[in-house]
Design an enzyme around this catalytic site. Structure first.
Site, PDB file in Angstrom:
ATOM      1  N   ALA A  81     -37.996  -1.278 -12.293  1.00 50.78           N
ATOM      2  CA  ALA A  81     -38.691  -0.010 -12.516  1.00 50.78           C
ATOM      3  C   ALA A  81     -37.741   1.186 -12.497  1.00 50.78           C
ATOM      4  O   ALA A  81     -37.992   2.187 -13.163  1.00 50.78           O
ATOM      5  CB  ALA A  81     -39.802   0.180 -11.481  1.00 50.78           C
ATOM      6  N   HIS A 211     -40.271  -7.410  -8.566  1.00 51.64           N
ATOM      7  CA  HIS A 211     -40.252  -7.775  -7.145  1.00 51.64           C
ATOM      8  C   HIS A 211     -41.301  -7.041  -6.312  1.00 51.64           C
ATOM      9  O   HIS A 211     -41.372  -7.235  -5.105  1.00 51.64           O
ATOM     10  CB  HIS A 211     -38.841  -7.609  -6.557  1.00 51.64           C
ATOM     11  CG  HIS A 211     -38.424  -6.197  -6.288  1.00 51.64           C
ATOM     12  ND1 HIS A 211     -38.285  -5.698  -5.012  1.00 51.64           N
ATOM     13  CD2 HIS A 211     -38.116  -5.197  -7.129  1.00 51.64           C
ATOM     14  CE1 HIS A 211     -37.895  -4.429  -5.084  1.00 51.64           C
ATOM     15  NE2 HIS A 211     -37.781  -4.114  -6.350  1.00 51.64           N
ATOM     16  N   CYS A 335     -35.581   3.319  -0.165  1.00 51.39           N
ATOM     17  CA  CYS A 335     -34.530   3.946  -0.962  1.00 51.39           C
ATOM     18  C   CYS A 335     -33.953   5.173  -0.287  1.00 51.39           C
ATOM     19  O   CYS A 335     -32.881   5.631  -0.621  1.00 51.39           O
ATOM     20  CB  CYS A 335     -35.089   4.344  -2.317  1.00 51.39           C
ATOM     21  SG  CYS A 335     -36.173   3.103  -2.953  1.00 51.39           S
TER      22      CYS A 335
END
Length: 411
Positions: A81, A211, A335
Site C-alpha cells: 500500500a 499483509h 511506522c
C-alpha cells in the site's frame, strides 16, 4: 495462562493486527507451488513456464478485482500500500500538473500519504490538509469548501490504522464526482474486512495491501479506474509490465497469495466481522466496567470494530506496554513508533497531550480467540490499577484536585 510448545511459550499473544496479520494457511497453500515447481516468469511469452505463471497471475488479478467490484484490468500489482499510495498521489498530480496544481487530503492519513503530499509541495503543488472532528471524521462541508478550480485529486483513507474510524467514503465519492475531481482512498485497513465497492462508492483509485488481510508481506495492489479514465505518470520505468504503470516482473507467488487472501476474505467477511465485533465489544465492556477514566478514541459508531484505541488516564502508555509484555500491543502506528511525539492522529482529534501518551491500540483479527481477549483484559486491568497506585497524579485526582489548575514549576 498460555503455554505453547517449548519454542512458543515465550512468545506473547498477538493483538496487533493493524501492524500486520499472520498468513492464512489457505493462502500459504495457494502460494507454495509457485515458490517451487512453477517458477516461470509470468511475462515470458515463449514457453509453458511463462504461460502457467501468467495464468496464475491473471487469476489472482480477478480475485482482487472481485473483492472490490472492479474489472480485473483495473488492478495493478505493487509491492504494497505504501507504493500504491505514492503511485496514486504523485502519479495523478504529475500527470495533470500542466492544468491542475492542488490536492486535498486529511491530517490523519497514513504517513506515506502525508509524505507524498509534502514531497509534491516541494514541486510547487498546493495541498489542503483537512482537519478532522473530535470523533476522527472529516466535515463534508469543509471538504466542499476546499475544492479549487485546479484541484486534481482528493485522498481520504477508508479506515484509520490507529483509531479505526471509518470515513464517509460514499459521500466523499459523490462530492468528488460532482466536482469532476479524482478520488483516491487508502483502503489497506478496510479491504476484506468491510464491504468496499469502487463503483458504488465512486472511488477512482484505491490502495490495497497483502499483509493486512492475512496475505504475504511485500505485495499489494492499486485499483485505477478505466471509465472515467484516470491517467498516472508511473514512478517506476522499465519493461512496461502492468499496463506500463508499474514496470518490473510481477512476483507470481506473492500475487497468487494476494489473490487467495482476497478470495478467502470475501468468503469469510461476514463471519469475521460478526465475530470480531463480539470480541471487541467484550474487550471494551470488560475493561471499562473495571477501570474508571478510560477514553475510547474515535467515533463509537462509524468504525471498524477490530481496531480499538483506548487512553488510560494517569498511566504512561509505554509503561503499560512494558507491563503487558506477554501481549503484543502497540501505542499507535508501527511506522511512527520510533519518535517520542504522541501520535499525530490523536493530536488531530484534539486528545490532550497526557491522554495521547497513555493510549494503547488493541487489534482483534480473524485468529484472535476469546481466551486471548480475556487474558489481555485481565492483565490490562491488573496493570492499570497497579500503575495508578504508584502515580502521584492519580492520588491527587482521588483527593479531588483539578490537575489543570496546578502551576507546575521547573526546578
Amino acid at each position: 495462562g498460555r503455554s505453547g510448545d517449548g519454542g512458543d511459550a515465550l512468545r506473547p499473544l498477538y493483538m496487533d493486527v493493524q501492524a500486520t496479520t499472520p498468513l492464512d494457511p489457505r493462502v500459504l497453500d495457494s502460494m507454495l507451488p509457485y515458490l517451487t515447481a512453477y517458477y516461470g516468469n509470468p511475462h515470458s511469452r515463449t514457453h509453458a513456464y511463462g504461460w502457467e505463471s501468467e495464468a496464475a497471475m491473471e487469476k489472482a488479478r480477478r480475485q482482487v478485482a472481485d473483492l472490490v467490484g472492479a474489472d480485473s484490468r483495473e488492478i495493478i500489482f505493487t509491492s504494497g500500500a505504501t507504493e500504491s499510495n505514492n503511485m496514486a498521489i504523485k502519479g495523478v498530480a504529475r500527470f495533470y500538473k500542466s492544468r491542475k496544481k492542488h490536492i486535498i487530503t486529511t491530517q490523519t492519513e497514513h504517513k506515506c500519504v502525508l509524505d507524498s503530499c509534502r514531497s509534491l509541495e516541494t514541486e510547487g503543488f498546493r495541498v489542503t490538509y483537512l482537519p478532522v472532528k473530535k470523533n476522527g471524521l472529516i466535515d463534508l462541508k469543509e471538504l466542499e469548501a476546499a475544492f479549487q478550480p485546479d484541484t486534481s485529486l482528493v485522498s481520504v483513507m477508508t479506515v484509520n490504522n490507529e483509531i479505526g474510524v471509518k470515513q464517509p467514503i460514499h459521500d466523499i465519492g459523490e462530492i468528488c464526482r460532482a466536482h469532476k475531481v479524482f478520488f483516491h482512498t487508502d483502503a489497506a485497513q478496510a479491504i476484506g474486512k468491510i464491504p468496499v465497492d469502487v463503483n458504488d462508492m465512486k472511488i477512482d483509485l484505491m490502495s490495497i495491501s497483502g499483509h493486512k488481510i492475512y496475505g504475504p508481506k511485500g505485495v499489494g495492489a492499486i485499483y485505477v479506474r478505466r471509465r472515467p479514465r484516470v491517467r498516472l505518470e508511473p514512478l517506476q520505468s522499465g519493461g512496461g509490465q502492468e499496463r506500463g504503470l508499474r514496470s518490473g516482473t510481477v512476483p507470481t507467488p506473492l500475487a497468487v497469495g494476494l489473490g487467495a487472501a482476497c478470495e478467502v476474505a470475501q468468503q469469510e467477511m461476514e463471519y469475521d466481522h460478526k465475530r470480531i465485533s463480539q470480541l471487541a465489544e467484550r474487550l471494551v465492556t470488560k475493561i471499562m466496567s473495571e477501570v474508571p477514566d478510560v477514553v475510547m478514541n474515535g467515533d463509537r459508531e462509524h468504525r471498524y470494530p477490530g481496531c480499538i484505541n483506548l487512553s488510560f488516564a494517569y498511566v504512561e502508555g509505554e509503561s503499560l506496554l512494558m507491563a503487558l509484555k506477554d501481549v503484543a500491543l502497540s501505542s499507535g502506528s508501527a511506522c511512527t513508533s520510533a519518535s517520542l511525539e504522541p501520535s499525530y492522529v490523536l493530536r488531530a482529534i484534539g486528545t490532550d497531550e497526557d491522554l495521547a501518551h497513555s493510549s494503547i491500540r488493541f487489534g482483534i483479527g480473524r485468529f484472535t480467540t476469546e481466551e486471548e481477549v480475556d487474558y489481555t483484559v485481565q492483565k490490562c486491568i491488573q496493570h492499570v490499577k497497579r500503575l495508578r497506585e504508584m502515580s502521584p497524579l492519580w492520588e491527587m485526582v482521588q483527593d479531588g484536585i483539578d490537575l489543570k489548575s496546578i502551576k507546575w514549576t521547573q526546578h
